[in-house]
Write an enzyme that holds these catalytic residues in place. Sequence first.
Site, PDB file in Angstrom:
ATOM      1  N   CYS A 188     -45.345   6.682  37.316  1.00  0.00           N
ATOM      2  CA  CYS A 188     -44.178   6.158  36.793  1.00  0.00           C
ATOM      3  C   CYS A 188     -43.004   7.131  37.219  1.00  0.00           C
ATOM      4  O   CYS A 188     -41.888   6.863  37.684  1.00  0.00           O
ATOM      5  CB  CYS A 188     -44.114   5.909  35.347  1.00  0.00           C
ATOM      6  SG  CYS A 188     -44.946   7.391  34.275  1.00  0.00           S
TER       7      CYS A 188
ATOM      8  N   HIS B 172     -38.264   7.165  30.757  1.00  0.00           N
ATOM      9  CA  HIS B 172     -38.343   8.548  31.349  1.00  0.00           C
ATOM     10  C   HIS B 172     -37.248   9.240  31.743  1.00  0.00           C
ATOM     11  O   HIS B 172     -36.379   8.230  32.242  1.00  0.00           O
ATOM     12  CB  HIS B 172     -39.704   8.971  32.302  1.00  0.00           C
ATOM     13  CG  HIS B 172     -41.065   8.816  31.621  1.00  0.00           C
ATOM     14  ND1 HIS B 172     -41.334   8.551  30.284  1.00  0.00           N
ATOM     15  CD2 HIS B 172     -42.280   8.418  32.470  1.00  0.00           C
ATOM     16  CE1 HIS B 172     -42.342   8.469  30.140  1.00  0.00           C
ATOM     17  NE2 HIS B 172     -43.005   8.430  31.526  1.00  0.00           N
TER      18      HIS B 172
END
Length: 350
Positions: free
Chosen positions: A130, A259
């Site tokens: 990710c 994130h």
Amino acid sequence: MKRPLRVAIAGATGAVGVEMVKSLERRSFPVSSLKLLASARSVGKKMRFRGEEIAVEELTDDSFKGVDVALFSAGASVSKRYRQAVVDSGAVMIDNSSAFRLEDDVPLVVPEVNPEDVAKHHGVIANPNCTTIIMLVAVAPLHRAFGLKRLVAATYQSASGAGAKGMNELLSQTRALLAAAKDMEELSERYRDVLSRVDPPAAFADPIAFNVFPHIDVFQPNGYTKEEMKMVNESRKILHDPSLRVSCTSVRVPSLRAHSESLNLEFARKTTPEEVRAVLASAPGLRVVDDPAAGRYPMPVDATGQGDVLAGRIRQDISNPDGTGIDMFVAGDQLLKGAAWNAVQIAELL
Ligand code: A2P
């Protein structure tokens, strides 16, 4: 394949699986049938897709008969266990786990960066890590424009990186601490004591509420974690540059979802923040959010729910006197662009 596809999702009930279902819907992916697969625990559960209820089935070797594309997000061991069954059935596996990412005959694809690699698949295409996806959506266009020489990243990774159980652990620890402590002083004094009396940590090795820790995935002999080495090795593979200089520190923070990353970039030629903003303004899958005077910069709460990566705080690196350095900050929804959204985009390339 021009006709609508028969799609299966393995791990459909998980944090990423749920977003895979929604991403198929949001991107109007041409689905002719959808199979939702999970463990025996979830059999009978119902999930909605385009207004219809679909019952979750148990994942077995027979699940992939008559399936064109199988999206996997049930962990590396499950992907390894069912790889052969998927390939034998003639379906293409798009795998969100780390199981096959560095294998030579498995393309590792960010559609905005290396879509051409999809054509080289032999039944399996891997979805990158990710934080690597989120970083490369911003870095690849700059690499093309200015020639990236070296990249140093620090990540700020949300609880959602450990799936639904990570988010639940953050919430339950936060609730327990707030219920047990009347003020700030009490909270810090009683922190360990209160947490020792709630459910033992399951998703994370360290307390996640009101804390940060520089430990994601397991430590390697070179002192980096596996997560940090994914940023190094996967970036090199996706950018087709095996000697690219990359270093990373991956940190877990108590944001719920999406994130963030601080990036220090060194290019082969001089560049300016204005040039970087101009390149990023026309980069696909990315939105420049960069007006610090107005309080506008990328943040995980704003990236949540977005398919696009947010990039901002673009500035000249003052420690690099020859004008080849840029600092910037990016944020992206790791369940979407960092996982489900990217996987569905890969399926579209097929
Ligand atoms: P289940 O919900 O039945 O446990 P998360 O990353 O949010 O923890 O989700 C993991 C996903 O992977 C869930 O859908 C989970 O199903 C699924 N899963 C985990 N282990 C297995 C397994 N051995 N077989 C099939 N599905 C699994």
